[in-house]
Scaffold this motif. Structure first.
Motif, mmCIF file in Angstrom:
data_model
loop_
_atom_site.group_PDB
_atom_site.id
_atom_site.type_symbol
_atom_site.label_atom_id
_atom_site.label_comp_id
_atom_site.label_asym_id
_atom_site.label_seq_id
_atom_site.Cartn_x
_atom_site.Cartn_y
_atom_site.Cartn_z
ATOM 1 N N GLU A 162 0.820 -1.204 0.000
ATOM 2 C CA GLU A 162 0.000 0.000 0.000
ATOM 3 C C GLU A 162 0.856 1.256 0.000
ATOM 4 O OE1 GLU A 162 -3.223 2.314 2.907
ATOM 5 O OE2 GLU A 162 -2.387 0.358 3.477
ATOM 6 N N LEU A 163 1.836 1.326 0.908
ATOM 7 C CA LEU A 163 2.701 2.507 0.980
ATOM 8 C C LEU A 163 3.484 2.687 -0.303
ATOM 9 C CD1 LEU A 163 4.133 4.825 2.522
ATOM 10 C CD2 LEU A 163 5.763 3.105 3.353
ATOM 11 N N PHE A 164 4.081 1.616 -0.782
ATOM 12 C CA PHE A 164 4.922 1.719 -1.971
ATOM 13 C C PHE A 164 4.130 2.207 -3.184
ATOM 14 C CE2 PHE A 164 6.510 -0.237 -5.896
ATOM 15 C CZ PHE A 164 7.731 0.413 -5.984
ATOM 16 N N VAL A 165 2.990 1.590 -3.448
ATOM 17 C CA VAL A 165 2.213 1.957 -4.637
ATOM 18 C C VAL A 165 1.679 3.374 -4.515
ATOM 19 C CG1 VAL A 165 0.192 1.389 -6.046
ATOM 20 C CG2 VAL A 165 1.644 -0.450 -5.144
ATOM 21 N N ASN A 166 1.135 3.715 -3.353
ATOM 22 C CA ASN A 166 0.559 5.055 -3.185
ATOM 23 C C ASN A 166 1.597 6.161 -3.326
ATOM 24 O OD1 ASN A 166 -2.173 4.451 -2.851
ATOM 25 N ND2 ASN A 166 -1.953 4.079 -0.658
ATOM 26 N N ARG A 167 2.849 5.869 -2.998
ATOM 27 C CA ARG A 167 3.903 6.881 -3.102
ATOM 28 C C ARG A 167 4.715 6.727 -4.388
ATOM 29 N NH1 ARG A 167 4.653 10.593 0.324
ATOM 30 N NH2 ARG A 167 6.553 11.037 -0.843
ATOM 31 N N SER A 168 4.146 6.077 -5.385
ATOM 32 C CA SER A 168 4.875 5.874 -6.643
ATOM 33 C C SER A 168 4.185 6.516 -7.837
ATOM 34 C CB SER A 168 5.061 4.374 -6.904
ATOM 35 O OG SER A 168 5.949 3.799 -5.971
ATOM 36 N N TYR A 169 3.160 7.319 -7.611
ATOM 37 C CA TYR A 169 2.512 7.997 -8.737
ATOM 38 C C TYR A 169 1.892 9.300 -8.250
ATOM 39 C CZ TYR A 169 -2.126 6.577 -7.022
ATOM 40 O OH TYR A 169 -3.269 6.415 -6.270
ATOM 41 N N ALA A 170 1.637 10.188 -9.204
ATOM 42 C CA ALA A 170 0.969 11.463 -8.936
ATOM 43 C C ALA A 170 1.673 12.271 -7.849
ATOM 44 C CB ALA A 170 -0.503 11.240 -8.562
ATOM 45 N N ALA A 171 3.005 12.203 -7.825
ATOM 46 C CA ALA A 171 3.757 12.955 -6.828
ATOM 47 C C ALA A 171 3.739 14.444 -7.169
ATOM 48 C CB ALA A 171 5.189 12.457 -6.759
ATOM 49 N N GLY A 253 -1.117 -2.091 -14.260
ATOM 50 C CA GLY A 253 -2.007 -1.864 -13.136
ATOM 51 C C GLY A 253 -3.237 -2.739 -13.199
ATOM 52 N N ARG A 254 -3.800 -2.877 -14.381
ATOM 53 C CA ARG A 254 -4.983 -3.733 -14.528
ATOM 54 C C ARG A 254 -4.650 -5.185 -14.189
ATOM 55 N NH1 ARG A 254 -7.307 -1.485 -20.370
ATOM 56 N NH2 ARG A 254 -7.855 0.628 -19.658
ATOM 57 N N LYS A 255 -3.445 -5.604 -14.554
ATOM 58 C CA LYS A 255 -3.022 -6.966 -14.234
ATOM 59 C C LYS A 255 -2.893 -7.153 -12.729
ATOM 60 C CE LYS A 255 0.518 -10.413 -15.344
ATOM 61 N NZ LYS A 255 1.767 -10.681 -16.119
ATOM 62 N N PHE A 256 -2.324 -6.168 -12.045
ATOM 63 C CA PHE A 256 -2.226 -6.258 -10.590
ATOM 64 C C PHE A 256 -3.616 -6.351 -9.968
ATOM 65 C CE2 PHE A 256 2.213 -4.484 -10.704
ATOM 66 C CZ PHE A 256 2.797 -5.473 -9.924
ATOM 67 N N LEU A 257 -4.578 -5.624 -10.515
ATOM 68 C CA LEU A 257 -5.927 -5.636 -9.950
ATOM 69 C C LEU A 257 -6.617 -6.983 -10.115
ATOM 70 C CD1 LEU A 257 -7.181 -2.087 -10.983
ATOM 71 C CD2 LEU A 257 -6.824 -2.935 -8.658
ATOM 72 N N LYS A 258 -6.130 -7.817 -10.999
ATOM 73 C CA LYS A 258 -6.703 -9.152 -11.192
ATOM 74 C C LYS A 258 -6.141 -10.185 -10.217
ATOM 75 C CE LYS A 258 -7.628 -8.542 -16.141
ATOM 76 N NZ LYS A 258 -7.293 -9.012 -17.517
ATOM 77 N N ALA A 263 -5.300 -7.345 -0.186
ATOM 78 C CA ALA A 263 -6.057 -6.706 0.880
ATOM 79 C C ALA A 263 -6.781 -5.483 0.314
ATOM 80 C CB ALA A 263 -5.124 -6.292 2.008
ATOM 81 N N PRO A 264 -7.872 -5.049 0.942
ATOM 82 C CA PRO A 264 -8.612 -3.885 0.420
ATOM 83 C C PRO A 264 -7.735 -2.656 0.208
ATOM 84 C CG PRO A 264 -9.909 -5.007 2.084
ATOM 85 C CD PRO A 264 -8.568 -5.670 2.087
ATOM 86 N N ALA A 265 -6.821 -2.376 1.130
ATOM 87 C CA ALA A 265 -5.954 -1.204 0.983
ATOM 88 C C ALA A 265 -4.992 -1.367 -0.181
ATOM 89 C CB ALA A 265 -5.176 -0.958 2.277
ATOM 90 N N GLU A 266 -4.515 -2.587 -0.400
ATOM 91 C CA GLU A 266 -3.636 -2.846 -1.540
ATOM 92 C C GLU A 266 -4.401 -2.673 -2.852
ATOM 93 O OE1 GLU A 266 -0.572 -6.155 0.362
ATOM 94 O OE2 GLU A 266 -2.479 -6.828 -0.529
ATOM 95 N N ARG A 267 -5.595 -3.210 -2.891
ATOM 96 C CA ARG A 267 -6.408 -3.088 -4.107
ATOM 97 C C ARG A 267 -6.723 -1.624 -4.406
ATOM 98 N NH1 ARG A 267 -8.568 -6.713 -7.107
ATOM 99 N NH2 ARG A 267 -8.117 -8.341 -5.579
ATOM 100 N N ALA A 268 -7.013 -0.857 -3.366
ATOM 101 C CA ALA A 268 -7.300 0.566 -3.564
ATOM 102 C C ALA A 268 -6.073 1.298 -4.095
ATOM 103 C CB ALA A 268 -7.763 1.179 -2.243
ATOM 104 N N ALA A 269 -4.888 0.915 -3.604
ATOM 105 C CA ALA A 269 -3.657 1.557 -4.079
ATOM 106 C C ALA A 269 -3.435 1.251 -5.554
ATOM 107 C CB ALA A 269 -2.472 1.088 -3.246
ATOM 108 N N PHE A 270 -3.592 -0.004 -5.942
ATOM 109 C CA PHE A 270 -3.408 -0.361 -7.356
ATOM 110 C C PHE A 270 -4.483 0.269 -8.235
ATOM 111 C CE2 PHE A 270 -0.860 -4.132 -5.863
ATOM 112 C CZ PHE A 270 0.299 -3.786 -6.525
#
Length: 331
Positions: A162-171, A253-258, A263-270
């Motif tokens: 969750e932390l890694f993905v959320n801090r890897s885009y839209a900075a 990203g779509r592949k990760f979502l599959k 976890a819900p927080a991980e899915r939300a991050a992806f």
């Protein structure tokens, strides 16, 4: 803890420093000097593998000279230009090192850096250890301007998916994304065998690998700077991306979502990452179509996703009466 197939055995006392090389004659000697100067913990060996990706300058000759002079330096050549992911895979095919760390040919490492990461990995039983990078510039490569993550809490921070993905885009600030990290990675934590990188990615290949390792359940930590100087220069790959690159990231990203079991927080991050990449894919599709005066291409920008279409429409409205440019689109 994720594990490699039983048929693959790696030497857990060996660390490989992987350096892709492409047209960087000005910096490769500096990088190699800092790689061979790394201080080794007792009982641990270091390998330095340089992979030339079909350079057209004298960089390969410089690297070959180091390979002749240092027993732990290996020089390899790609048969054709494949990008940094393919070059790193080529290096990892040639070593049984149980640990590896990527190192860019224009960057610098202080002598204690890799040993410090290894000791933390060993003491904490981590699969992946990353340090907050030190950002410098080509005009003063050894002068630290800031940290990669300027606001990182002091000390060790669990590096979750969750932390890694959320801090890897839209900075808000360029070059603060955690996708730029250069961690030490236990090869047993990579489930896809001896070629961990996705070779078709030339942009975002590090993000994909780290996100996959974390999503697979690796135990990871982000610590304070240990001495990796990330030298920012004009013309680097991150400044040359276009619609095709963002398309690959969106599909990633779509592949990760599959994936099952997120976890819900991980899915939300992806999901947030994927929406962002879809918007960038659509925006750059429109930009390139307008530059090429291709109305059919412009229509394709509206077929990626509903939110991406609204994003492009908003950009076009803002640019009405003017010229849409790559630097002018919003993100």
């Amino acid at each position: 803890m994720p594990a490699e197939p039983a048929s693959i055995t790696y030497d857990e006392t060996k660390v490989a420093i992987i350096i892709p090389l492409y047209n960087d004659e000005a910096n490769i000697a500096r990088a190699l000097e800092s790689a061979v100067a790394q201080k080794r913990p007792e009982g641990i060996s270091f390998e330095v593998l340089v992979v030339d990706d079909r350079s057209q300058d004298s960089g390969p000759e410089i690297a070959e000279d180091y390979a002749r002079r240092f027993d732990n330096v290996t020089f390899l050549r790609m048969e054709q230009n494949g990008g940094p992911a393919a070059a790193r895979n080529r290096a990892l095919q040639e070593t049984d090192a149980g640990w590896f760390t990527p190192f860019d040919s224009d960057d610098i490492m202080l002598p204690e850096r890799v040993a410090a990461l290894f000791e933390k990995a060993r003491s904490g039983e981590f699969d992946l250890v990353a340090d907050n990078l030190l950002i410098s510039s080509t005009s003063a490569p050894e002068t630290v301007n800031r940290h990669l993550w300027p606001g990182k809490p002091a000390g060790d921070v669990p590096l979750t998916t969750e932390l890694f993905v959320n801090r890897s885009y839209a900075a808000e600030t360029e070059r603060t994304e955690l996708g730029f990290l250069k961690p030490l990675i236990r090869r047993g934590a990579v489930k896809c065998g001896p070629e961990p990188y996705q070779p078709d990615l030339r942009f975002g290949e590090d993000f994909e690998l780290y996100a996959r390792i974390l999503a697979d359940g690796a135990k990871a930590v982000l610590t304070d700077p240990e001495g990796y100087l990330f030298v920012v220069r004009d013309g680097s790959a991150s400044h040359r991306q276009g619609a095709a690159d963002h398309r690959k990231l969106a599909l990633m990203g779509r592949k990760f979502l599959k994936r099952r079991g997120l976890a819900p927080a991980e899915r939300a991050a992806f999901a947030g990452f994927t929406r962002y990449c879809e918007r960038e894919w659509a925006a750059w599709t429109a930009i390139e179509a307008i530059r090429a005066k291709n109305p059919v291409g412009l229509l394709k920008a509206f077929t990626i996703s509903g939110p991406a279409s609204l994003h492009v429409a908003g950009n076009l409205l803002k640019a009405a009466g003017g010229k849409l440019s790559g630097r002018g689109h919003s993100t």
